[in-house]
Design a protein around this motif. Structure first.
Motif, PDB file in Angstrom:
ATOM      1  N   VAL A  92       1.156   1.757   8.269  1.00 47.11           N
ATOM      2  CA  VAL A  92       1.226   3.395   9.062  1.00 47.11           C
ATOM      3  C   VAL A  92       0.749   3.922   8.356  1.00 47.11           C
ATOM      4  N   VAL A  93       2.321   4.399   7.865  1.00 47.11           N
ATOM      5  CA  VAL A  93       2.564   5.402   6.509  1.00 47.11           C
ATOM      6  C   VAL A  93       1.635   4.969   5.483  1.00 47.11           C
ATOM      7  N   ALA A  94       1.362   4.332   4.879  1.00 52.52           N
ATOM      8  CA  ALA A  94       0.798   3.727   3.322  1.00 52.52           C
ATOM      9  C   ALA A  94      -0.622   5.486   4.195  1.00 52.52           C
ATOM     10  N   PHE A  95      -1.136   4.613   5.416  1.00 51.13           N
ATOM     11  CA  PHE A  95      -2.470   5.341   5.512  1.00 51.13           C
ATOM     12  C   PHE A  95      -2.491   6.981   5.206  1.00 51.13           C
ATOM     13  N   SER A  96      -1.335   7.076   6.256  1.00 51.27           N
ATOM     14  CA  SER A  96      -0.860   8.657   6.874  1.00 51.27           C
ATOM     15  C   SER A  96      -0.691   9.281   4.896  1.00 51.27           C
ATOM     16  N   MET A  97      -0.495   8.788   4.695  1.00 48.53           N
ATOM     17  CA  MET A  97      -0.062   9.416   3.826  1.00 48.53           C
ATOM     18  C   MET A  97      -0.858  10.033   2.532  1.00 48.53           C
ATOM     19  N   GLY A  98      -2.338   8.627   2.310  1.00 50.33           N
ATOM     20  CA  GLY A  98      -3.961   8.558   1.794  1.00 50.33           C
ATOM     21  C   GLY A  98      -4.287   9.231   2.491  1.00 50.33           C
ATOM     22  N   HIS A  99      -4.791   9.769   3.838  1.00 53.52           N
ATOM     23  CA  HIS A  99      -5.288  10.771   4.638  1.00 53.52           C
ATOM     24  C   HIS A  99      -4.535  11.460   4.756  1.00 53.52           C
ATOM     25  N   MET A 100      -3.254  12.177   4.104  1.00 52.02           N
ATOM     26  CA  MET A 100      -2.973  13.486   4.056  1.00 52.02           C
ATOM     27  C   MET A 100      -3.079  14.097   2.590  1.00 52.02           C
ATOM     28  N   CYS A 101      -3.273  12.983   2.174  1.00 50.44           N
ATOM     29  CA  CYS A 101      -3.665  13.535   0.252  1.00 50.44           C
ATOM     30  C   CYS A 101      -5.207  14.382   0.307  1.00 50.44           C
ATOM     31  N   SER A 102      -5.898  13.122   1.279  1.00 46.16           N
ATOM     32  CA  SER A 102      -7.911  13.133   0.792  1.00 46.16           C
ATOM     33  C   SER A 102      -7.930  14.730   1.682  1.00 46.16           C
ATOM     34  N   MET A 103      -7.058  14.821   3.049  1.00 45.31           N
ATOM     35  CA  MET A 103      -7.679  16.406   4.036  1.00 45.31           C
ATOM     36  C   MET A 103      -7.161  17.292   2.486  1.00 45.31           C
ATOM     37  N   GLY A 104      -6.460  17.053   2.388  1.00 44.68           N
ATOM     38  CA  GLY A 104      -5.889  18.071   1.026  1.00 44.68           C
ATOM     39  C   GLY A 104      -7.089  19.243   0.163  1.00 44.68           C
ATOM     40  N   LEU A 105      -7.297  17.808  -0.671  1.00 44.58           N
ATOM     41  CA  LEU A 105      -8.401  18.231  -1.412  1.00 44.58           C
ATOM     42  C   LEU A 105      -9.523  18.617  -0.876  1.00 44.58           C
ATOM     43  N   THR A 106     -10.048  17.870   0.603  1.00 47.49           N
ATOM     44  CA  THR A 106     -11.226  19.032   1.530  1.00 47.49           C
ATOM     45  C   THR A 106     -11.066  19.738   1.281  1.00 47.49           C
ATOM     46  N   LEU A 107     -10.359  20.473   2.222  1.00 46.35           N
ATOM     47  CA  LEU A 107      -9.963  22.080   2.241  1.00 46.35           C
ATOM     48  C   LEU A 107      -9.479  22.313   0.666  1.00 46.35           C
ATOM     49  N   ALA A 108      -9.100  22.482  -0.033  1.00 42.33           N
ATOM     50  CA  ALA A 108      -8.953  22.603  -1.200  1.00 42.33           C
ATOM     51  C   ALA A 108     -10.156  22.850  -2.692  1.00 42.33           C
ATOM     52  N   ARG A 134       0.630  -8.091   1.383  1.00 43.64           N
ATOM     53  CA  ARG A 134       0.824  -7.087   0.491  1.00 43.64           C
ATOM     54  C   ARG A 134      -0.986  -6.238   0.816  1.00 43.64           C
ATOM     55  N   TRP A 135      -1.510  -6.568   0.848  1.00 42.97           N
ATOM     56  CA  TRP A 135      -2.991  -5.625   1.137  1.00 42.97           C
ATOM     57  C   TRP A 135      -3.080  -5.242   2.393  1.00 42.97           C
ATOM     58  N   THR A 136      -2.565  -5.928   3.275  1.00 41.92           N
ATOM     59  CA  THR A 136      -2.517  -4.828   4.894  1.00 41.92           C
ATOM     60  C   THR A 136      -2.075  -3.235   4.217  1.00 41.92           C
ATOM     61  N   VAL A 137      -0.605  -3.339   3.398  1.00 43.66           N
ATOM     62  CA  VAL A 137      -0.249  -1.797   2.960  1.00 43.66           C
ATOM     63  C   VAL A 137      -1.381  -1.584   1.866  1.00 43.66           C
ATOM     64  N   VAL A 138      -1.628  -1.763   0.650  1.00 43.28           N
ATOM     65  CA  VAL A 138      -2.440  -1.389  -0.098  1.00 43.28           C
ATOM     66  C   VAL A 138      -3.620  -0.991   0.522  1.00 43.28           C
ATOM     67  N   GLY A 139      -4.221  -1.723   1.450  1.00 40.09           N
ATOM     68  CA  GLY A 139      -5.544  -1.303   1.880  1.00 40.09           C
ATOM     69  C   GLY A 139      -5.751  -0.399   2.643  1.00 40.09           C
ATOM     70  N   ALA A 140      -4.174   0.252   3.076  1.00 42.32           N
ATOM     71  CA  ALA A 140      -4.003   1.188   4.412  1.00 42.32           C
ATOM     72  C   ALA A 140      -4.243   2.071   3.921  1.00 42.32           C
ATOM     73  N   GLY A 141      -3.402   2.587   2.533  1.00 42.97           N
ATOM     74  CA  GLY A 141      -3.039   3.463   2.174  1.00 42.97           C
ATOM     75  C   GLY A 141      -5.089   3.484   1.239  1.00 42.97           C
ATOM     76  N   LEU A 142      -4.738   2.733   0.588  1.00 38.51           N
ATOM     77  CA  LEU A 142      -6.638   3.667  -0.313  1.00 38.51           C
ATOM     78  C   LEU A 142      -7.724   3.898   0.399  1.00 38.51           C
ATOM     79  N   PHE A 143      -7.528   3.332   2.180  1.00 47.01           N
ATOM     80  CA  PHE A 143      -8.732   3.565   2.970  1.00 47.01           C
ATOM     81  C   PHE A 143      -8.471   4.930   3.566  1.00 47.01           C
ATOM     82  N   GLY A 144      -6.906   5.163   3.566  1.00 46.62           N
ATOM     83  CA  GLY A 144      -7.324   6.095   4.316  1.00 46.62           C
ATOM     84  C   GLY A 144      -6.949   7.521   3.257  1.00 46.62           C
TER      85      GLY A 144
END
Length: 209
Positions: free
Chosen positions: A63-79, A112-122
């Motif tokens: 969940v943390v990896a997913f949150s970090m991923g989508h926060m980064c791409s949300m910022g890029l979308t707005l910027a 391991r891939w559960t966390v990695v995939g959550a971050g990438l797909f975030g």
């Protein structure tokens, strides 16, 4: 309002850091939570994360990896003012397929891939979240406070949903780990394949609306 005598207007970075009224911050947070609850694809992805997690620690990491991923791409979308695209919706749907497929794998192959995939797909899901946030920002200067407020509401909603699914799934996961093939493993595989089929259906719907 005019600046005090002898002073020019505040720099742009200072205006961007100045928080808007609390009512606006609360509205952005509420919209973030509603955006998750109204998105079947996002909810299904979190279900896939929860049933693939091997423990509460694994769920927290995903969940943390997913949150970090989508926060980064949300910022890029707005910027960068990125436009909405059907490809993003297809990518979100395919993330459900991938996560459901991983959930049917043996425990040692999916930890391991559960966390990695959550971050990438975030990152992919964040493009969809950013499209919803962009419609709320309007003429607000800066992207910090919209992302923080919208993201907090979104993260709270996704955490509640993931915890609820994990609570319901924990007895099944423990039974499957104990090797009770008669029902728990079959249910694990059935849920995983259901997510794969649902993700494929959503991908087709997004590609050919």
């Amino acid at each position: 309002q005019l600046p005090p005598a002898g002073q020019g207007p505040a720099p742009m970075w200072r205006r961007a850091l100045r928080p808007p009224p609390t009512m606006i911050l609360r509205a952005w947070a509420e919209e973030g939570a509603l955006h998750l609850w109204g998105g079947l694809d996002h909810l299904l992805f979190l279900v896939a994360i929860a049933i693939a997690a091997l423990s509460w620690r694994g769920l927290l990491g995903a969940v943390v990896a997913f949150s970090m991923g989508h926060m980064c791409s949300m910022g890029l979308t707005l910027a960068l003012d990125l436009p909405t695209s059907a490809a993003v919706e297809v990518g979100i749907a395919l993330s459900i397929c991938w996560s459901g497929w991983r959930a049917r794998r043996p425990a040692k192959l999916r930890a391991r891939w559960t966390v990695v995939g959550a971050g990438l797909f975030g990152l992919v899901h964040g493009l969809g979240f950013g499209a919803g946030l962009k419609a709320l920002v309007g003429g607000t200067e800066g992207i910090l406070w919209p992302i923080v407020s919208f993201g907090l509401g979104l993260d709270l909603a996704q955490s509640l949903w993931a915890v609820a699914v994990m609570l319901l799934w924990t007895p099944i996961r423990r039974a499957a780990a104990a090797g009770q093939v008669s029902w728990s493993l079959r249910l694990q595989h059935g849920a995983a394949w259901t997510l794969v089929v649902a993700g494929a259906a959503l991908a087709l719907q997004a590609a050919w609306p």
